[in-house]
Design an enzyme around this catalytic site. Structure first.
Site, PDB file in Angstrom:
ATOM      1  N   TRP A 167      40.628  35.354  41.038  1.00 33.42           N
ATOM      2  CA  TRP A 167      39.366  34.703  40.657  1.00 33.42           C
ATOM      3  C   TRP A 167      38.182  35.620  40.916  1.00 33.42           C
ATOM      4  O   TRP A 167      37.246  35.683  40.124  1.00 33.42           O
ATOM      5  CB  TRP A 167      39.205  33.367  41.370  1.00 33.42           C
ATOM      6  CG  TRP A 167      40.205  32.362  40.883  1.00 33.42           C
ATOM      7  CD1 TRP A 167      41.192  31.766  41.617  1.00 33.42           C
ATOM      8  CD2 TRP A 167      40.339  31.854  39.535  1.00 33.42           C
ATOM      9  NE1 TRP A 167      41.923  30.924  40.802  1.00 33.42           N
ATOM     10  CE2 TRP A 167      41.431  30.960  39.538  1.00 33.42           C
ATOM     11  CE3 TRP A 167      39.655  32.076  38.349  1.00 33.42           C
ATOM     12  CZ2 TRP A 167      41.844  30.278  38.388  1.00 33.42           C
ATOM     13  CZ3 TRP A 167      40.063  31.411  37.197  1.00 33.42           C
ATOM     14  CH2 TRP A 167      41.140  30.520  37.242  1.00 33.42           C
ATOM     15  N   ASP A 190      32.006  31.738  45.535  1.00 28.54           N
ATOM     16  CA  ASP A 190      32.805  30.762  44.800  1.00 28.54           C
ATOM     17  C   ASP A 190      33.650  30.034  45.848  1.00 28.54           C
ATOM     18  O   ASP A 190      34.509  30.642  46.490  1.00 28.54           O
ATOM     19  CB  ASP A 190      33.699  31.506  43.793  1.00 28.54           C
ATOM     20  CG  ASP A 190      34.709  30.602  43.092  1.00 28.54           C
ATOM     21  OD1 ASP A 190      34.775  29.399  43.411  1.00 28.54           O
ATOM     22  OD2 ASP A 190      35.440  31.111  42.214  1.00 28.54           O
ATOM     23  N   LYS A 214      39.472  21.091  42.472  1.00 31.08           N
ATOM     24  CA  LYS A 214      40.398  21.478  43.527  1.00 31.08           C
ATOM     25  C   LYS A 214      40.297  20.490  44.688  1.00 31.08           C
ATOM     26  O   LYS A 214      41.278  19.932  45.111  1.00 31.08           O
ATOM     27  CB  LYS A 214      40.100  22.898  44.019  1.00 31.08           C
ATOM     28  CG  LYS A 214      39.991  23.942  42.916  1.00 31.08           C
ATOM     29  CD  LYS A 214      41.337  24.313  42.310  1.00 31.08           C
ATOM     30  CE  LYS A 214      41.236  24.951  40.941  1.00 31.08           C
ATOM     31  NZ  LYS A 214      40.699  26.298  40.918  1.00 31.08           N
TER      32      LYS A 214
HETATM   33  C1  LIG Z   1      40.373  27.234  39.857  1.00 43.29           C
HETATM   34  C2  LIG Z   1      39.412  28.248  40.281  1.00 43.29           C
HETATM   35  C3  LIG Z   1      38.459  28.767  39.396  1.00 43.29           C
HETATM   36  C4  LIG Z   1      38.397  28.385  37.944  1.00 43.29           C
HETATM   37  O1  LIG Z   1      37.844  27.137  37.833  1.00 43.29           O
HETATM   38  P1  LIG Z   1      37.518  26.490  36.399  1.00 43.29           P
HETATM   39  O2  LIG Z   1      36.744  25.285  36.800  1.00 43.29           O
HETATM   40  O3  LIG Z   1      38.826  26.201  35.764  1.00 43.29           O
HETATM   41  O4  LIG Z   1      36.709  27.443  35.625  1.00 43.29           O
HETATM   42  C5  LIG Z   1      37.554  29.691  39.882  1.00 43.29           C
HETATM   43  N1  LIG Z   1      37.573  30.067  41.157  1.00 43.29           N
HETATM   44  C6  LIG Z   1      38.471  29.587  42.039  1.00 43.29           C
HETATM   45  C7  LIG Z   1      38.430  30.049  43.464  1.00 43.29           C
HETATM   46  C8  LIG Z   1      39.414  28.670  41.632  1.00 43.29           C
HETATM   47  O5  LIG Z   1      40.304  28.193  42.508  1.00 43.29           O
END
Ligand SMILES: *Cc1c(COP(=O)(O)O)cnc(C)c1O
Length: 361
Positions: free
Chosen positions: A101, A171, A195
């Site tokens: 990511w 993030d 998540k």
């Molecule tokens: C799942 C995830 C993403 C992607 O998320 P989307 O909402 O599908 O764009 C980005 N960063 C992390 C750390 C993730 O676990």
């Protein structure tokens, strides 16, 4: 009705209480004769929902007044572009590459300026967090970027990097609300909610006010400009109303559990059950260094692909769903987010013990 133990990395398990409440309110939300899906985002009803959600999130995370909270669409991935578009005044940023990511965010940023990888753990398949105490960060970098919890590899920053005075952007998709954090240490905190908070379709972006300006990269779409969203309290266009409503319910549920300090305690207890077992197992082993282990995503392997597949198949039969590792890593991964009850982890470990006894050669 029977519910499985869902170890999915995302979209992931939600608190049963929240789902029940939403079901009860599905046809008639608090006497208004319609569901939250059917009401105007400009209605008084929805205004209360989004305002209350924001306030509860502020209470939970102790978000200072000089930070804005945005409820947006486009998932975390859209912010991979929005971050450089809104912040790259000098067209330069430092990225710490700790997994796929972070790497994707870094690649995306390269479309907008010079995105420099100042540290990486790719040499050992992202199984650790690099030392970030003294990185070579260019003086004129607009920000330092991390993915705080690495969903796929199961590592987490236990200590934030030394940004040497630069803005920190994180993030936090897969560790959102899993423990208390000091918001003031960040310029931007963001994540997709699917998540650890709510249904896919909502991204929450928490931005320090002075970083929300009209001075964005030329060509930045109106929708990706944080100022557009902040000036309109996330109601510039139609927001993901139903998703925000469910997030709001999860915030209330978290408050009821005792807030983020209590969640941290529970999450540590849950993770310990699994890690303690892995550490003494003769069949299974964890894949990342101990110091950097995530409380949320726990990857493990037997070292034998066939046996891994057998484990995943048998686990499924016992009601443990989505325990297969990420397609790029193989093996298994148990995601044990806030809403995974402790019994889920206890039962998984019981099952792993049984599997070990039956399959250890
Ligand atoms: C799942 C995830 C993403 C992607 O998320 P989307 O909402 O599908 O764009 C980005 N960063 C992390 C750390 C993730 O676990």
């Amino acid at each position: 009705m029977s519910r499985v133990y869902n170890f999915s990395a995302g979209p992931a398990v939600l608190p049963e209480e929240v789902l029940k409440e939403a079901a009860e309110e599905m046809l008639d939300y608090r006497g208004c004769g319609m569901s939250v899906m059917e009401m105007s985002h400009r209605s008084k009803m929805f205004d209360n929902i989004i305002k209350e959600a924001e306030q509860d999130l502020r209470d939970l995370m102790n978000i200072p007044d000089n930070y804005k909270v945005l409820f947006l669409q486009g998932g975390a991935y859209t912010q991979f572009a929005a971050v450089p578009m809104n912040l790259m005044k000098n067209k330069k940023a430092a990225y710490i590459i700790t997994g796929q990511w972070a790497k994707k965010a870094w690649k995306e940023a390269q479309n907008y300026g010079e995105a420099i990888a100042v540290a990486s753990s790719e040499d050992k398949t992202f199984s650790y967090i690099p030392d970030c105490s003294d990185l070579d960060i260019p003086e004129d970098a607009d920000y330092v970027y991390i993915c705080e919890n690495n969903t796929i590899y199961g590592t987490k920053f236990k200590k934030l990097p030394n940004t040497k005075g630069h803005i920190l952007v994180a993030d936090v998709s897969s560790c959102f609300l899993s423990e208390p954090i000091d918001v003031t240490k960040y310029g931007v905190i963001y994540g997709g909610v699917q998540k650890n908070i709510g249904p896919a379709g909502v991204a929450i972006v928490i931005v320090r006010e002075d970083l929300i300006t009209d001075d964005v990269l030329p060509g930045t779409p109106t929708m990706l400009k944080w100022k557009t969203q902040a000036d309109n309290d996330s109601l510039f266009n139609t927001p993901p109303c139903y998703g925000i409503y469910i997030c709001g319910k999860v915030f209330k549920w978290l408050k009821k559990q005792g807030g983020l300090a209590a969640m941290k305690e529970i999450n540590e207890k849950k993770a310990k059950i699994l890690y303690d077992f892995l550490d003494q197992s003769k069949l299974f082993k964890g894949t990342v260094v101990k110091e950097d282990r995530s409380l949320m995503n726990v990857p493990f392997v037997t070292g034998d692909e066939e046996l891994d597949a057998k484990f995943v198949a048998e686990a499924k039969k016992q009601g443990f769903e989505n325990i297969k590792g990420h397609r790029t890593v193989g093996g298994m991964r148990a995601s044990i987010y806030n809403a995974m009850p402790i019994e889920g982890v206890e039962k998984l470990v019981e099952f792993m013990k049984k599997f070990e006894a039956e399959n250890l050669k």
